[in-house]
Design an enzyme around this catalytic site. Structure first.
Site, PDB file in Angstrom:
ATOM      1  N   GLY A 424       0.826  -1.199   0.000  1.00 56.67           N
ATOM      2  CA  GLY A 424       0.000   0.000   0.000  1.00 56.67           C
ATOM      3  C   GLY A 424       0.854   1.239   0.000  1.00 56.67           C
ATOM      4  N   GLN A 426       1.407   3.230   2.350  1.00 58.50           N
ATOM      5  CA  GLN A 426       2.153   3.434   3.592  1.00 58.50           C
ATOM      6  C   GLN A 426       3.274   2.422   3.788  1.00 58.50           C
ATOM      7  OE1 GLN A 426       1.539   6.120   5.483  1.00 58.50           O
ATOM      8  NE2 GLN A 426      -0.032   6.673   3.985  1.00 58.50           N
ATOM      9  N   VAL A 429       3.123  -5.225   3.868  1.00 57.66           N
ATOM     10  CA  VAL A 429       2.721  -6.038   5.011  1.00 57.66           C
ATOM     11  C   VAL A 429       3.152  -7.484   4.780  1.00 57.66           C
ATOM     12  CG1 VAL A 429       0.816  -6.809   6.458  1.00 57.66           C
ATOM     13  CG2 VAL A 429       0.749  -4.529   5.428  1.00 57.66           C
ATOM     14  N   LYS A 443       4.103  -4.793   9.300  1.00 57.07           N
ATOM     15  CA  LYS A 443       4.044  -3.748   8.276  1.00 57.07           C
ATOM     16  C   LYS A 443       5.371  -3.005   8.237  1.00 57.07           C
ATOM     17  CE  LYS A 443       1.386   0.355   6.977  1.00 57.07           C
ATOM     18  NZ  LYS A 443       0.258   1.216   7.367  1.00 57.07           N
ATOM     19  N   ASP A 540      -8.732   7.165   6.050  1.00 63.16           N
ATOM     20  CA  ASP A 540      -8.564   6.328   4.856  1.00 63.16           C
ATOM     21  C   ASP A 540      -9.490   5.116   4.911  1.00 63.16           C
ATOM     22  OD1 ASP A 540      -7.577   5.679   2.381  1.00 63.16           O
ATOM     23  OD2 ASP A 540      -5.739   4.755   3.114  1.00 63.16           O
TER      24      ASP A 540
END
Length: 746
Positions: A424, A426, A429, A443, A540
């Site tokens: 993603g 960010q 994972v 993550k 989000d």
């Protein structure tokens, strides 16, 4: 004494070598510089043998002073080439829009980097917007990033850089080989483009004298990639790395690096050389083995070993003796000679062994100290001291805050690609198993901006304290690595997005499960907004951030962009961040995020559950590409049931569907003040869920006797008495023999 002397000579004798000069990085006989820019192989200037192939050919334009190199395949000026991180920085033209609104495709569209070994690096570049307005970054039909800059005519700050006034910048989630930019200006001119991360620091954007039109070229960092067949002559160590691309795909590239204590160009024959003064170690080992060989030779010598030229030892043959005494003396001397050289060999061997052990111990000690300092540096940079300060106030609130890097590397098999659960904006994972047997999700975040460390640590502490059955639990973090690692509980059944939109799903979710999931997510968001000690905005909410456990219970996840606010605070003023399709239009226009912005995003999730459609679809035209707009227009035209998921229509009653649709419409109101709060949304969903359960209980007592001609006669029985009731329907589903199977109530 001789063995000790030899040992000391090995230890302190200065090596009779000169440190080599830095090797050339170009092919032998080829030009290695154009002006001030080094051009290492596989790039090259001149004939075909100077570069790997035409994609790496460089021309040197002598009309400039100093001369400038250009990448021939892209006609872009080369600013820098790095063999270490495998990048090439080029000067790229900028397109500026000076109209009120437009949609320009700029830099490297379908005929740009596609088919070349180059990718736009997501690590070294940022999406940058100059001027006043909003810009959207897209790739291959997908929206991947957005940025909004504010107008402030009174700003006179003299600080260089980009801070949201007349300029904004944001990271990009993937490596790209093409992109497009759509801009909406709120001033005279607006420009959106990708640029090297360091570029903007040289400009004072808020200076009234600054002009957007004056920026015509910006540096862009390209990652150049190799297939394994491109590096058959690698003189060092080969490595392969995977770079993420849009659409959950990736590309694997190979690279070559010089070994330890060497530098140079590993892609050239004899390109790796010892240039940092460690050649004495090699000379010492050579001298050691030479002496050991000579000692072995002297052990078998039938005479005396003596010094020869250059300090070497030679065996001198003794003449034969005729007398018995001389023979005995000679034999005695020979035995003493053997004993002497055997002792010398053993002593030198032991000395060499201790030397090797000492060097190895010293190396491990230095490495351990270096790693410790490196971890301490990362720990401080990632906000470890701030985390310790905040967790020391309430130690009992965090079950386990900090994991070691070694513990998480072991849990994820050194972050093996096969352990990846998802990628993603960010971070990535990974699935892992801790030493106590717990399955976790680790993550690996992207590099954290040091200016946001306080907020990052604050969120780690807050999320560690959250205790809600429908919020993914944060177990802890690791801050002693280059990027922060967050450890969450593992949720086994994937994302809600996959269960809604994957047509091959073996276990499709029923309408009852849809309604229960919506209720659980609504309750979790209401908890974050209203029931925590400090309100939290998720920022989000989307179906990919809603996970389902083994019992298909919803878990809200990914708090990477979440923020906590003071109780008396009504909104956050931030650069626009979020996912298009779910993004609150009011937030996009004003840059003010409120609790009602989360409500809007949740409304889009409700529409997904009702329709089974994706939030953004390129198959729909115009404004209706947005699912929210498509839903609202369909409601206005009284054709909602045409866009509902057939399974939802089959399993849900009209009253339930219309109740959820009306709630979704209120959540999607363009004015935030007219939307319900998440607490009101959760309460309303719980009421719909209760009526659904009661309806299911009553219907289980109905005995269907007939359903034809648009009406159905049913017998109601409670065990004591019976009555007849006629119900009307808007659709009838019949079996192959003409008997009705399902009637939908009007």
């Amino acid at each position: 004494m001789v063995p000790l002397f030899l040992f000391l000579w090995l230890m302190i004798a200065p090596p009779s070598i000169a440190v080599a000069a830095a090797p050339s990085l170009a092919q032998p006989g080829c030009q290695d510089y154009c002006g001030n820019v080094s051009i290492p192989y596989p790039f090259g200037i001149g004939s075909n043998n100077c570069y790997l192939d035409q994609r790496y050919a460089v021309t040197c334009n002598q009309s400039f002073h100093p001369p400038r190199p250009y990448l021939a395949s892209l006609s872009l000026e080369v600013l820098e080439v790095s063999l270490t991180i495998q990048t090439i920085t080029v000067n790229n033209p900028v397109v500026t829009d000076c109209r009120s609104s437009t949609s320009n495709e700029v830099l490297m569209t379908s005929n740009g980097l596609e088919g070349t070994p180059y990718l736009i690096s997501d690590v070294n570049n940022k999406f940058t917007v100059l001027g006043c307005g909003n810009a959207i970054l897209g790739s291959d039909g997908m929206v991947i990033a957005g940025c909004s800059s504010l107008c402030n005519q009174n700003s006179t700050t003299q600080v260089s850089g980009c801070y949201g006034i007349k300029c904004c910048e944001t990271t990009i989630p993937f490596y790209l080989n093409m992109y497009s930019v759509s801009v909406a200006t709120q001033g005279d001119c607006l420009s959106g483009f990708l640029a090297a991360e360091y570029w903007i620091q040289g400009y004072n954007i808020s200076d009234p004298l600054f002009s957007v039109e004056s920026i015509d070229m910006v540096p862009v960092v390209l990652q150049w990639t190799f297939e394994e067949v491109d590096i058959p002559g690698c003189m060092g160590d080969t490595y392969n790395t995977s770079y993420p691309l849009p659409g959950n795909t990736s590309i694997t590239t190979w690279s070559c690096e010089c070994g330890w204590a060497e530098e140079g160009n590993p892609y050239l024959a004899n390109g790796c050389q010892d240039t940092i003064g460690l050649a004495w170690l090699k000379v010492t080992y050579f001298n050691l083995f030479r002496v050991l060989l000579v000692v072995e030779e002297c052990a078998n010598c039938k005479g005396q070993c003596s010094s020869g030229k250059n300090g070497s030892l030679v065996c001198l043959t003794r003449p034969n003796k005729s007398s018995k005494k001389e023979v005995i003396l000679g034999h005695t001397e020979l035995d003493l000679g053997h004993f002497f050289w055997i002792s010398a060999g053993v002593s030198i061997s032991m000395g060499a062994l201790f030397l090797i052990i000492g060097i190895f111990w010293l190396y491990k000690t230095v490495l351990r100290i270096k790693n410790k300092k490196r971890k301490e540096k990362f720990f401080k940079r990632n906000g470890g001291l701030l985390l310790q300060q905040q967790t020391s106030v309430d130690k009992g609130s965090v079950e386990k805050t900090h994991f070691s890097a070694k513990e998480l590397e072991k849990a994820t098999d050194n972050f093996n690609e096969n352990r990846i659960l998802g990628r993603g904006g960010q971070g990535t994972v990974y699935k892992g198993m801790l030493t106590d047997g717990r399955i976790v999700a680790v993550k690996k975040s992207k590099i954290v901006d040091e200016s946001q460390l306080e907020q990052f640590i604050n969120e780690v502490v807050i999320l560690s304290q959250l205790n809600h059955r429908n919020v993914v639990k944060l177990l802890g973090c690791c801050l002693e690595t280059e990027v922060p690692l967050l450890v969450y509980e593992f949720i086994s059944n994937g994302t809600l997005f996959k269960h809604i939109h994957d047509q091959s799903n073996e276990f499709p979710l029923s309408w009852e499960m849809h309604l229960r999931i919506a209720t659980e997510v609504g309750g979790a968001l209401a908890y974050l907004h209203s029931s925590t000690s400090i309100p939290i905005y998720h920022r989000d909410i989307k179906s990919t951030n809603i996970l389902l456990d083994d019992k298909y219970r919803a878990k809200v996840s990914d708090f990477g962009t979440s923020r906590s606010i003071a109780i008396d605070q009504t909104h956050l003023t931030t650069l626009v961040k979020g996912t298009f399709g779910y993004l609150d239009p009011e937030y996009f226009q004003s840059s003010q995020f409120t609790e009602k912005s989360d409500v809007y995003s949740f409304g889009v999730v409700l529409v997904e559950l009702l329709t089974g459609k994706k939030p953004i679809s390129m198959t729909r035209t115009g404004e209706q590409r947005s699912l929210a707009t498509h839903f609202l227009l369909s409601e206005e035209e009284n054709r909602l049931f045409e866009i509902f998921d057939p399974r939802v229509l089959k399993e849900g009653t009209k009253e339930e569907l219309m109740a959820v649709a009306n709630l979704a419409r209120r959540c999607l109101n363009l004015s935030g003040k007219n939307r319900p709060t998440m607490k009101e949304v959760a309460t309303e969903l719980e009421g719909i869920g209760r009526s659904n359960n009661q309806s299911s209980t009553v219907q289980s007592n109905f005995q269907e006797v007939a359903c034809a001609g648009g009406a159905e006669s049913v017998v109601l029985s409670d065990g004591n008495s019976t009555s007849m009731e006629l119900k009307f329907y808007n659709s009838i589903t019949s079996s192959s023999d003409g008997q009705p199977l399902l009637c939908n109530t009007i």
